[in-house]
Design an enzyme around this catalytic site. Structure first.
Site, PDB file in Angstrom:
ATOM      1  N   SER A 139      -3.994   0.107  -4.278  1.00  0.00           N
ATOM      2  CA  SER A 139      -2.977  -0.457  -3.235  1.00  0.00           C
ATOM      3  C   SER A 139      -2.969  -0.257  -1.849  1.00  0.00           C
ATOM      4  CB  SER A 139      -1.819  -0.077  -3.812  1.00  0.00           C
ATOM      5  OG  SER A 139      -1.598  -0.839  -4.708  1.00  0.00           O
ATOM      6  N   SER A 176      -1.340  -4.121  -3.766  1.00  0.00           N
ATOM      7  CA  SER A 176       1.121  -3.598  -3.430  1.00  0.00           C
ATOM      8  C   SER A 176       0.974  -4.088  -2.421  1.00  0.00           C
ATOM      9  CB  SER A 176       1.121  -2.638  -4.765  1.00  0.00           C
ATOM     10  OG  SER A 176       0.964  -1.262  -3.889  1.00  0.00           O
ATOM     11  N   LYS A 214       6.681   0.839   3.783  1.00  0.00           N
ATOM     12  CA  LYS A 214       6.381  -0.459   2.445  1.00  0.00           C
ATOM     13  C   LYS A 214       7.545  -0.132   2.107  1.00  0.00           C
ATOM     14  CE  LYS A 214       3.430  -0.713  -1.810  1.00  0.00           C
ATOM     15  NZ  LYS A 214       2.556  -0.340  -2.402  1.00  0.00           N
TER      16      LYS A 214
END
Length: 536
Positions: free
Chosen positions: A225, A201, A120
């Site tokens: 997330s 997220s 990420k």
């Protein structure tokens, strides 16, 4: 309550350009079936499969890496334009070739030798890639040092393939945000039905790994997330105990809830990835106890692991969608048939009682942690404080705030120091309600191995005007406690995946992985996405 709910209560991939609504949402009457995409030789491949082939000499890491890069170009940057990969590593092929040379010389770095991994875009990488949390404000120079998780991946032999898109600032900027959108990366699409939202997220990691753009992915979670995008994208996702995995070099939200974790297509790959990234780190004092919690996660993966297990069924964490409830009932039947003792109902008594306090804690910790992180980046970033980022967003609203604003940034900036009574009292209530009077009491009173609940409701259509229409989920109870949770594919509603969450107490990852593996072997609920444009 998941972070998406309490936010509402609180009121380049390559090019780095925004998509228009027409690019995101299929036009009325558009066919649901996408145009043909070339078959992918490594669809649904696992680490074990690929490692066997590399050992046998029938596959090289360079060939594997090239295949994933070609697939990213074909369906992420072009074709359906999933926009899940915000940046590919310009050195990926060279790294893969080096891993091949090492293998030929008899040197194997670790269990991920030659395996492509995506991380990420809030994990620092000291290479030629950016670390931006999806914000154009941090575009500039690369980070000065790898995040500890990235170092561990490199040490284990992984090929860092690229960075994944995310809900900008890990979905902690606005109460009206759209998951998967960032100023730098645009809108990540759902891999099964591309006019739907992939949740966040860790949206890019969820879509990319589900769509077979890499073997393994790293996400991060504060509240939901990892669990939400994993379950909604048909993946296995593990949110570890806070303190098992170092947060050093990860753009923070919360010192008490943040963690990185695996997002994979199988429980076995999640266990292997956790084995690599766990451990104590002097750069993150919260991990001081991690070394004493060493487990062989792969050894826990037994098809019979549910036999004799005591599983609590949290009925007060269901009820948000009839099709989800029906799938949950079938999953509970699978657990029972596999030999588990099922306590039904076994409700978590404090669910939802800590929501306002959780938000208070996160606002205080975000300001404190982000300012410290930006200071650590030195001259690799132009903006050194949250206040400066607020000003940047205001000055660049056309690119950074075209759809939603920065209410959470502003609320965090208004908070004081972590010595404020408002913060310390809210944190104490969170700990008491989520742990002492919540999961700890429930596990003790019923002698549980895990609590289960539906991970999510079905994905919702992308809507930049109204923001997320979150359809239900159960990440908060483990997130606020700092305890582990594992989601495993459970079923589908039409073409939309659903997950089953196994929730435990501190450092019970091995037990949860064993239970999840046994459930996975019984159900085989995961199926590869077809990249449909919409649901007809």
């Amino acid at each position: 309550m998941d972070r998406r709910n309490f936010l509402s209560v609180a009121g380049t991939a390559a090019a780095g350009t925004m998509l228009t609504p027409a690019e995101v949402v299929a036009a009325p009457g558009a066919p649901a079936t996408p145009p043909p995409i070339a078959p992918f030789a490594f669809e649904e491949a696992t680490v074990a499969d690929l490692t066997r082939r590399m050992r046998a000499g029938t596959l090289t890491s360079r060939a594997l890496t090239a295949a994933y890069l070609a697939r990213i170009a074909a369906i992420d940057a072009a074709g359906p334009r999933l926009r899940s990969v915000i940046e590919v590593n310009p050195d990926a092929l060279a790294i893969a070739a080096e891993r091949d040379r090492e293998r030929r010389a008899g040197t194997i770095r670790g269990p991920l030798h030659g395996i492509p991994v995506l991380v990420k875009d809030n994990l620092d990488t000291a290479d030629r890639m950016q670390t931006t949390a999806g914000s154009l404000s941090l575009v500039g120079k690369p980070a000065l040092r790898d995040a500890t998780v990235v170092t561990k991946l490199r040490d284990a032999g992984a090929v860092l393939l690229g960075k994944t898109n995310l809900s900008e600032w890990a979905n902690f900027r606005s109460t009206r945000s759209t998951s998967g959108w960032s100023g730098r990366g645009g809108q990540t699409r759902h891999p099964y039905v591309t006019d739907r939202n992939p949740c966040g997220s860790s949206s890019g990691t969820g879509t990319a790994i589900s769509a077979n753009l890499a073997v393994l992915g790293i996400g991060t979670e504060t509240d939901g997330s990892i669990i939400c995008p994993s379950s909604i994208c048909g993946l296995v996702g593990l949110k570890p105990t806070v303190g098992l995995v170092s947060r050093a070099g990860i753009i923070p939200i919360s010192a008490t809830q943040d963690t990185a974790g695996p997002m994979t297509r199988t429980v076995a790959d999640a266990a292997l990835l956790l084995q690599v990234i766990r451990g104590s780190d002097p750069r993150d004092p919260v991990t001081a106890n991690a070394t004493g919690q060493v487990d062989d996660y792969l050894a826990a993966l037994r098809p019979q692991a549910l036999e004799g297990a005591r599983i609590g069924v949290a009925r007060n964490m269901a009820g948000f969608h009839p099709a989800v409830d029906a799938a949950f009932d079938r999953a509970v039947d699978v657990l029972r048939a596999a030999g588990a003792t099922v306590i039904d109902p076994c409700n978590v008594p404090t669910v939802g009682k800590y929501d306002a306090d959780e938000l208070t804690v996160l606002l205080y910790e975000f300001k404190d942690g982000l300012n410290a992180y930006l200071a650590s980046r030195g001259d690799s970033v132009m903006y050194r404080t949250l206040d400066e980022l607020i000003a940047y967003n205001t000055a660049n609203a056309g690119t950074e705030m075209p759809w939603f604003a920065q209410e959470l940034f502003e609320q965090a900036q208004a908070k004081g120091a972590l010595t404020d009574a408002a913060y310390t009292e809210a944190l104490a209530r969170c700990r008491t309600l989520s742990r002492t009077e919540g999961l700890d009491a429930l596990f003790r009173d019923h002698r549980l191995d895990a609590v289960v609940a539906p991970s999510n409701g079905p994905s919702w259509p992308i809507d930049w005007v109204n923001g997320d229409r979150y359809s239900g989920g159960n990440s908060s109870v483990a997130a606020v406690a700092g305890y582990p949770s594992l989601t495993v594919p459970m079923a589908f509603v039409s073409e939309l995946p659903l997950g089953l969450s196994f929730i435990g107490t501190a450092y019970t990852e091995a037990r949860l992985l064993g239970l999840g593996y046994a459930f996975e072997q019984k159900t085989k609920a995961r199926r590869a996405p077809r990249l449909l444009r919409t649901i007809a």
